[in-house]
Design a protein around this motif. Structure first.
Motif, PDB file in Angstrom:
ATOM      1  N   ALA A 117      32.814  42.758  34.944  1.00  0.00           N
ATOM      2  CA  ALA A 117      32.480  41.676  35.868  1.00  0.00           C
ATOM      3  C   ALA A 117      33.700  41.259  36.687  1.00  0.00           C
ATOM      4  CB  ALA A 117      31.934  40.484  35.094  1.00  0.00           C
ATOM      5  N   THR A 118      34.847  41.186  36.022  1.00  0.00           N
ATOM      6  CA  THR A 118      36.077  40.817  36.725  1.00  0.00           C
ATOM      7  C   THR A 118      36.469  41.910  37.711  1.00  0.00           C
ATOM      8  OG1 THR A 118      36.817  39.578  34.784  1.00  0.00           O
ATOM      9  CG2 THR A 118      38.484  40.137  36.430  1.00  0.00           C
ATOM     10  N   ARG A 119      36.320  43.143  37.295  1.00  0.00           N
ATOM     11  CA  ARG A 119      36.656  44.271  38.160  1.00  0.00           C
ATOM     12  C   ARG A 119      35.809  44.255  39.432  1.00  0.00           C
ATOM     13  NH1 ARG A 119      39.490  48.872  36.992  1.00  0.00           N
ATOM     14  NH2 ARG A 119      39.059  50.737  38.241  1.00  0.00           N
ATOM     15  N   ALA A 120      34.543  43.949  39.277  1.00  0.00           N
ATOM     16  CA  ALA A 120      33.643  43.913  40.424  1.00  0.00           C
ATOM     17  C   ALA A 120      34.018  42.796  41.393  1.00  0.00           C
ATOM     18  CB  ALA A 120      32.201  43.730  39.942  1.00  0.00           C
ATOM     19  N   ARG A 121      34.612  41.741  40.868  1.00  0.00           N
ATOM     20  CA  ARG A 121      35.008  40.606  41.710  1.00  0.00           C
ATOM     21  C   ARG A 121      36.108  40.993  42.699  1.00  0.00           C
ATOM     22  NH1 ARG A 121      37.022  34.621  39.535  1.00  0.00           N
ATOM     23  NH2 ARG A 121      37.825  33.856  41.555  1.00  0.00           N
ATOM     24  N   TYR A 122      36.982  41.916  42.298  1.00  0.00           N
ATOM     25  CA  TYR A 122      38.131  42.264  43.127  1.00  0.00           C
ATOM     26  C   TYR A 122      38.008  43.628  43.812  1.00  0.00           C
ATOM     27  CZ  TYR A 122      40.291  38.268  40.864  1.00  0.00           C
ATOM     28  OH  TYR A 122      40.556  37.000  40.427  1.00  0.00           O
TER      29      TYR A 122
ATOM     30  N   ALA B  12      42.742  49.957  43.504  1.00  0.00           N
ATOM     31  CA  ALA B  12      42.578  50.539  44.841  1.00  0.00           C
ATOM     32  C   ALA B  12      42.546  52.054  44.788  1.00  0.00           C
ATOM     33  CB  ALA B  12      43.699  50.071  45.751  1.00  0.00           C
ATOM     34  N   LYS B  13      43.228  52.632  43.811  1.00  0.00           N
ATOM     35  CA  LYS B  13      43.292  54.095  43.679  1.00  0.00           C
ATOM     36  C   LYS B  13      42.079  54.665  42.949  1.00  0.00           C
ATOM     37  CE  LYS B  13      48.312  53.669  43.194  1.00  0.00           C
ATOM     38  NZ  LYS B  13      49.443  53.825  42.241  1.00  0.00           N
ATOM     39  N   ALA B  14      41.326  53.794  42.286  1.00  0.00           N
ATOM     40  CA  ALA B  14      40.182  54.248  41.488  1.00  0.00           C
ATOM     41  C   ALA B  14      38.966  54.515  42.369  1.00  0.00           C
ATOM     42  CB  ALA B  14      39.838  53.202  40.428  1.00  0.00           C
ATOM     43  N   ASP B  15      38.042  55.302  41.846  1.00  0.00           N
ATOM     44  CA  ASP B  15      36.842  55.658  42.600  1.00  0.00           C
ATOM     45  C   ASP B  15      36.019  54.433  42.992  1.00  0.00           C
ATOM     46  OD1 ASP B  15      37.535  58.300  42.373  1.00  0.00           O
ATOM     47  OD2 ASP B  15      36.253  58.687  40.631  1.00  0.00           O
ATOM     48  N   ASP B  16      36.023  53.418  42.118  1.00  0.00           N
ATOM     49  CA  ASP B  16      35.197  52.236  42.390  1.00  0.00           C
ATOM     50  C   ASP B  16      35.977  51.138  43.121  1.00  0.00           C
ATOM     51  OD1 ASP B  16      36.882  51.657  40.277  1.00  0.00           O
ATOM     52  OD2 ASP B  16      35.417  50.413  39.215  1.00  0.00           O
ATOM     53  N   GLY B  17      37.221  51.453  43.551  1.00  0.00           N
ATOM     54  CA  GLY B  17      38.046  50.408  44.144  1.00  0.00           C
ATOM     55  C   GLY B  17      38.437  50.627  45.584  1.00  0.00           C
ATOM     56  N   ALA B  18      37.784  51.554  46.266  1.00  0.00           N
ATOM     57  CA  ALA B  18      38.141  51.826  47.659  1.00  0.00           C
ATOM     58  C   ALA B  18      38.098  50.553  48.486  1.00  0.00           C
ATOM     59  CB  ALA B  18      37.189  52.871  48.245  1.00  0.00           C
ATOM     60  N   GLY B  19      39.128  50.331  49.273  1.00  0.00           N
ATOM     61  CA  GLY B  19      39.181  49.155  50.129  1.00  0.00           C
ATOM     62  C   GLY B  19      39.863  47.961  49.500  1.00  0.00           C
TER      63      GLY B  19
ATOM     64  N   ARG C 266      45.221  32.927  36.658  1.00  0.00           N
ATOM     65  CA  ARG C 266      45.548  33.852  35.570  1.00  0.00           C
ATOM     66  C   ARG C 266      45.554  35.280  36.115  1.00  0.00           C
ATOM     67  NH1 ARG C 266      45.950  29.322  34.009  1.00  0.00           N
ATOM     68  NH2 ARG C 266      45.151  28.373  32.091  1.00  0.00           N
ATOM     69  N   VAL C 267      46.300  36.155  35.493  1.00  0.00           N
ATOM     70  CA  VAL C 267      46.237  37.567  35.860  1.00  0.00           C
ATOM     71  C   VAL C 267      44.887  38.101  35.387  1.00  0.00           C
ATOM     72  CG1 VAL C 267      47.159  39.871  35.448  1.00  0.00           C
ATOM     73  CG2 VAL C 267      48.719  37.943  35.735  1.00  0.00           C
ATOM     74  N   PRO C 268      44.067  38.606  36.266  1.00  0.00           N
ATOM     75  CA  PRO C 268      42.721  39.041  35.876  1.00  0.00           C
ATOM     76  C   PRO C 268      42.739  40.310  35.029  1.00  0.00           C
ATOM     77  CG  PRO C 268      43.149  39.617  38.162  1.00  0.00           C
ATOM     78  CD  PRO C 268      44.317  38.781  37.717  1.00  0.00           C
ATOM     79  N   ASP C 269      41.771  40.388  34.135  1.00  0.00           N
ATOM     80  CA  ASP C 269      41.594  41.576  33.303  1.00  0.00           C
ATOM     81  C   ASP C 269      40.665  42.524  34.058  1.00  0.00           C
ATOM     82  OD1 ASP C 269      41.144  43.513  31.448  1.00  0.00           O
ATOM     83  OD2 ASP C 269      40.168  42.213  29.967  1.00  0.00           O
ATOM     84  N   LEU C 270      41.250  43.492  34.746  1.00  0.00           N
ATOM     85  CA  LEU C 270      40.451  44.378  35.583  1.00  0.00           C
ATOM     86  C   LEU C 270      39.766  45.489  34.799  1.00  0.00           C
ATOM     87  CD1 LEU C 270      42.618  44.592  38.823  1.00  0.00           C
ATOM     88  CD2 LEU C 270      40.753  43.039  38.225  1.00  0.00           C
ATOM     89  N   LYS C 271      39.885  45.448  33.478  1.00  0.00           N
ATOM     90  CA  LYS C 271      39.099  46.365  32.658  1.00  0.00           C
ATOM     91  C   LYS C 271      37.751  45.749  32.295  1.00  0.00           C
ATOM     92  CE  LYS C 271      42.855  49.116  30.743  1.00  0.00           C
ATOM     93  NZ  LYS C 271      42.437  50.268  31.565  1.00  0.00           N
ATOM     94  N   ASP C 272      37.628  44.456  32.496  1.00  0.00           N
ATOM     95  CA  ASP C 272      36.350  43.787  32.280  1.00  0.00           C
ATOM     96  C   ASP C 272      35.448  44.084  33.479  1.00  0.00           C
ATOM     97  OD1 ASP C 272      34.624  41.584  31.014  1.00  0.00           O
ATOM     98  OD2 ASP C 272      34.892  40.875  33.081  1.00  0.00           O
TER      99      ASP C 272
END
Length: 453
Positions: free
Chosen positions: A192-197, A222-229, A184-190
């Protein structure tokens, strides 16, 4: 069919958009429906992609008979030119409609089998005179059954996503790596899901709107502060051509065009690498727990932390095994419908409206409708499903003229790819037509990979 049989309800499998519309049309024809829904609420599958916005506008995803049924309750139709999310569609339309139907909808009722009463699929004698028997399981595991004069299967394809394997079978090791895979396309606003990716490498397998959405979501992360890498590896079974990213700015559906452009920007911006001509054969575990994808040609890709498989959906036909269905050998759609929806020839904007004639099977009074009627074909319009069930209800009521009359004019919208990015409704509001509503993973939902709107 005997008089006693005609007094039985028409069983509708699934309380999604097509199933509830079928029930509304049956009520309008003074035929009693009984909707069996596997989930605990109406639109249970739609709610699983609640974070995704449809390409279709409200005016194109509300069935006329359903609206007629809702009107006396004081229900107010949302603005016709606005675009609902999957969550909006379920909460503001599907659940109120199911509530109006009341006891004619049974929740937590998972259908496990359908047959003719006293007749398995090999018995001819007096077959059509027998009622249908539908077995289902309740949430507590109890087995129950109901009898029906006809069966309308609107259970969709959401529950049976296609695997990563290029052969149509699960890749070797795919089941063992299920903890690293989502279909499924993940809900990256959630959170827990966001932390997974976040900060991880993710393989995205697929070339439709669902894959576009996943790539765009991961690029934003990837562009967000919490998504580096955060980085994506986009795996395509074919090469990249001029049509890979859709119509772009020339697309008749700006929201869909923007989706393809967002995916292209993810690649061009270095947030995703494209691997072409790769058909997954094996999924291995690396020593650190990550997974390695191996192609049919022996290529081994670098290890990834997660895999998002968006290769389409397929119908679950197992519980219909005692019925005599006439299905196309490729698409698993009704044989009369299949040539009209062949994805090599058609998009949902070029399929003309169809009804009972194209949806009939050797087993009389059994119909697959909605996304399920399209089998493995990837594009579907909500409006098409509503026209299907209108025609079938008319046929069951004995109104042959209405059943064979076309009451729908489809917009010329070209290839329908699914849903739009939830956070970019302004692009959708410029659209000239309503296309396949689907989710982020239904085709992202519904169209490209399916699920239907």
């Amino acid at each position: 069919m005997s008089e006693n049989t005609t007094e039985l309800p028409v069983v509708v499998i699934g309380a999604g958009p097509a199933g509830l519309a079928a029930a509304a049309h049956l009520v309008d024809r003074d035929i009693t429906p009984l909707v069996l829904e596997a989930g605990p609420v109406a639109g249970a599958a739609v709610r699983e992609w609640s974070h995704v916005r449809l390409f279709s506008r409200w005016g194109e995803v509300v069935d006329p008979a359903a609206e007629k049924l809702l009107a006396p309750t004081g229900w107010v139709k949302p603005a016709e030119d606005t675009y609902p999310s999957g969550g909006d569609w379920a909460a503001l339309y599907l659940q109120p409609l199911a509530d109006v139907l009341g006891e004619q909808v049974r929740y937590d009722a998972r259908v496990t089998g359908v047959s003719r009463t006293g007749r398995d699929r090999i018995v001819d004698a007096d077959r059509e005179a027998q009622s249908f028997v539908v077995h289902y399981e309740s949430a507590d595991g109890r087995e129950q059954r109901v009898f029906a004069r006809a069966v309308i299967d609107a259970s969709g394809t959401w529950s049976t996503p296609s695997p990563a394997g290029g052969s149509g079978l699960a890749a070797l090791g795919e089941k063992a790596a299920v903890d690293r895979i989502t279909y499924r396309v993940p809900d990256l606003k959630d959170p827990a899901t966001r932390a997974r990716y976040a900060g991880r490498r993710t393989a995205v397998i697929g070339s439709g709107a669902s894959a576009f959405t996943a790539l765009a979501y991961l690029a934003d992360l990837a562009k967000a502060d919490d998504g580096a890498g955060t980085h994506a590896t986009w795996i395509l079974r074919r090469g990249i051509s001029g049509s890979t990213f859709g119509g772009g700015e020339a697309d008749q559906l700006p929201a869909r065009g923007a989706l393809g452009l967002a995916a292209k920007a993810a690649v061009d911006g270095g947030y995703a690498d494209a691997v072409t001509g790769f058909r997954t054969d094996t999924i291995e575990r690396a020593t650190d727990g990550r997974v390695i994808l191996i192609g049919e040609d022996g290529r081994r890709l670098d290890p990834v932390d997660e895999v998002i498989v968006l290769t389409g959906f397929r119908p679950d036909l197992t519980f219909l095994d005692e019925l005599r269905l006439g299905l196309d050998e490729r698409l698993q759609a009704p044989v009369e419908l299949a040539p009209l929806i062949d994805p090599n020839q058609h998009s949902c904007g070029t399929v003309y409206p169809h009804g009972v004639n194209e949806l009939s099977h050797p087993e009389k009074d059994v119909y697959l409708v909605g996304m399920k009627s399209y089998g493995r074909a990837p594009t579907f319009l909500a409006m098409t499903g509503y026209e299907q069930v209108r025609s079938i209800a008319a046929h069951l009521a004995g109104d042959r003229e209405a059943a064979e009359r076309v009451e729908l004019t489809l917009p010329e919208t070209g290839v329908c790819g699914g849903a739009g990015l939830f956070d970019e409704p302004e692009a959708a509001e410029q659209s000239d037509g309503g296309c396949c509503a689907a989710p982020a993973v239904l085709t992202i939902g519904a169209p490209s990979t399916s699920g239907g709107c």
